[in-house]
Design a protein around this motif. Structure first.
Motif, PDB file in Angstrom:
ATOM      1  N   VAL A  56       0.228  24.426  -7.650  1.00 16.12           N
ATOM      2  CA  VAL A  56       0.492  25.196  -6.435  1.00 16.12           C
ATOM      3  C   VAL A  56      -0.264  26.516  -6.530  1.00 16.12           C
ATOM      4  N   ARG A  57      -1.174  26.745  -5.564  1.00 18.02           N
ATOM      5  CA  ARG A  57      -1.990  27.959  -5.544  1.00 18.02           C
ATOM      6  C   ARG A  57      -1.411  28.943  -4.541  1.00 18.02           C
ATOM      7  N   ASN A  85     -12.206  30.817  -5.512  1.00 17.13           N
ATOM      8  CA  ASN A  85     -11.775  29.963  -6.615  1.00 17.13           C
ATOM      9  C   ASN A  85     -10.849  28.848  -6.129  1.00 17.13           C
ATOM     10  N   ALA A  86     -11.339  28.087  -5.165  1.00 16.62           N
ATOM     11  CA  ALA A  86     -10.526  27.025  -4.586  1.00 16.62           C
ATOM     12  C   ALA A  86     -10.215  25.915  -5.584  1.00 16.62           C
ATOM     13  N   GLY A  87     -10.986  25.833  -6.669  1.00 16.22           N
ATOM     14  CA  GLY A  87     -10.757  24.770  -7.643  1.00 16.22           C
ATOM     15  C   GLY A  87      -9.823  25.151  -8.776  1.00 16.22           C
ATOM     16  N   LEU A  88      -9.175  26.305  -8.690  1.00 16.92           N
ATOM     17  CA  LEU A  88      -8.286  26.737  -9.771  1.00 16.92           C
ATOM     18  C   LEU A  88      -7.072  25.818  -9.861  1.00 16.92           C
ATOM     19  N   ALA A  89      -6.915  25.145 -10.988  1.00 15.82           N
ATOM     20  CA  ALA A  89      -5.808  24.206 -11.182  1.00 15.82           C
ATOM     21  C   ALA A  89      -5.632  23.953 -12.672  1.00 15.82           C
ATOM     22  N   THR A 155       1.037  29.331 -15.635  1.00 15.26           N
ATOM     23  CA  THR A 155       0.536  30.074 -14.481  1.00 15.26           C
ATOM     24  C   THR A 155      -0.848  30.623 -14.790  1.00 15.26           C
ATOM     25  N   LEU A 156      -1.819  30.308 -13.918  1.00 17.25           N
ATOM     26  CA  LEU A 156      -3.175  30.836 -14.031  1.00 17.25           C
ATOM     27  C   LEU A 156      -3.330  31.990 -13.046  1.00 17.25           C
ATOM     28  N   VAL A 163      -5.880  35.252  -6.721  1.00 11.07           N
ATOM     29  CA  VAL A 163      -5.226  33.959  -6.547  1.00 11.07           C
ATOM     30  C   VAL A 163      -4.557  33.544  -7.861  1.00 11.07           C
ATOM     31  N   THR A 164      -3.422  32.866  -7.741  1.00 11.32           N
ATOM     32  CA  THR A 164      -2.731  32.307  -8.904  1.00 11.32           C
ATOM     33  C   THR A 164      -2.514  30.817  -8.667  1.00 11.32           C
ATOM     34  N   ALA A 165      -2.384  30.088  -9.744  1.00 16.89           N
ATOM     35  CA  ALA A 165      -2.126  28.646  -9.680  1.00 16.89           C
ATOM     36  C   ALA A 165      -1.074  28.299 -10.719  1.00 16.89           C
ATOM     37  N   THR A 166      -0.053  27.555 -10.306  1.00 12.21           N
ATOM     38  CA  THR A 166       1.077  27.251 -11.188  1.00 12.21           C
ATOM     39  C   THR A 166       1.365  25.753 -11.206  1.00 12.21           C
ATOM     40  N   ASN A 167       1.606  25.250 -12.408  1.00 12.72           N
ATOM     41  CA  ASN A 167       2.026  23.864 -12.571  1.00 12.72           C
ATOM     42  C   ASN A 167       3.109  23.837 -13.648  1.00 12.72           C
ATOM     43  N   SER A 168       3.988  22.862 -13.600  1.00 17.44           N
ATOM     44  CA  SER A 168       5.068  22.778 -14.579  1.00 17.44           C
ATOM     45  C   SER A 168       5.304  21.329 -14.965  1.00 17.44           C
TER      46      SER A 168
END
Length: 208
Positions: A56-57, A85-89, A155-156, A163-168
């Protein structure tokens, strides 16, 4: 006359009483060891996965962007929410290394050359922080103090592009056969708990 059974036992065709008694124990011990080994191998082979598509960005304003894998429509919807940075994941794979230990593989993808801060929240109050530039596979290790379920969140943060990107990923620590315990009196013969009371001799004091 020596019977055929005695001769067979003497030359080893028929197991003696001692040999017959030993064989079940040996087989049982081997089976127990095999089961324990299988359990240990199963625990270590357990992998918990959360693919990059679940990332989730969000923009600096906190507005959620559409997932990267949503295609052109998703990109258009998220263009105003998280520019740059649309590819941040990040793709997450957590592998059990012991009853409470885990190895976390974080595959980071980024389309910008800006530095990215990686914050790992293990879900038990402890965190780790790394810094990367460009796509990279990070490997982190952690041992939980408690057995059970834990939510590991990564969290990136790309500060240059706001922009930040989070996954869990949810992991399950199974524990081990050995559980430490504080000193406890399990058998008290003074009052008869778990055993008949023992009356000490006049010269013997009650144990502390």
């Amino acid at each position: 006359m020596i019977s055929a059974a005695v001769v067979a036992a003497a030359i080893g065709f028929v197991p003696t009483a001692a040999q017959a008694a030993d064989q079940p124990a040996q087989r049982q011990g081997s089976a127990t060891a095999a089961v324990d080994s299988a359990k240990a191998a199963a625990a270590k082979s357990t992998v918990f996965h959360s693919p990059a598509e679940r990332t989730v960005r969000t923009s600096a304003s906190g507005k959620a962007a559409a997932p990267q894998a949503a295609g052109a429509a998703g990109a258009a919807a998220g263009a105003g929410a998280a520019k740059g940075n649309a590819g941040l994941a990040v793709d997450l794979r957590a592998s059990a290394t012991s009853g409470r230990g885990f190895s976390l593989a974080s595959q980071i993808t980024t389309t910008a050359g800006a530095p990215v801060r990686v914050d790992i929240d293990w879900g038990d109050g402890r965190t780790d922080t790394e810094h990367v530039t460009g796509a990279k596979l990070l490997t982190s290790k952690h041992t939980f103090t408690e057995v059970g379920k834990h939510k590991v969140k990564v969290t990136l943060t790309d500060q240059d592009n706001n922009v930040t990107a989070t996954n869990s990923v949810d992991v399950q620590s199974l524990g081990s056969k050995f559980t430490p315990h504080a000193p406890t009196r399990l058998l008290d013969t003074r009052s008869g708990i778990s055993a008949a009371p023992t009356i000490p001799s006049p010269r013997t004091a009650w144990p502390a």
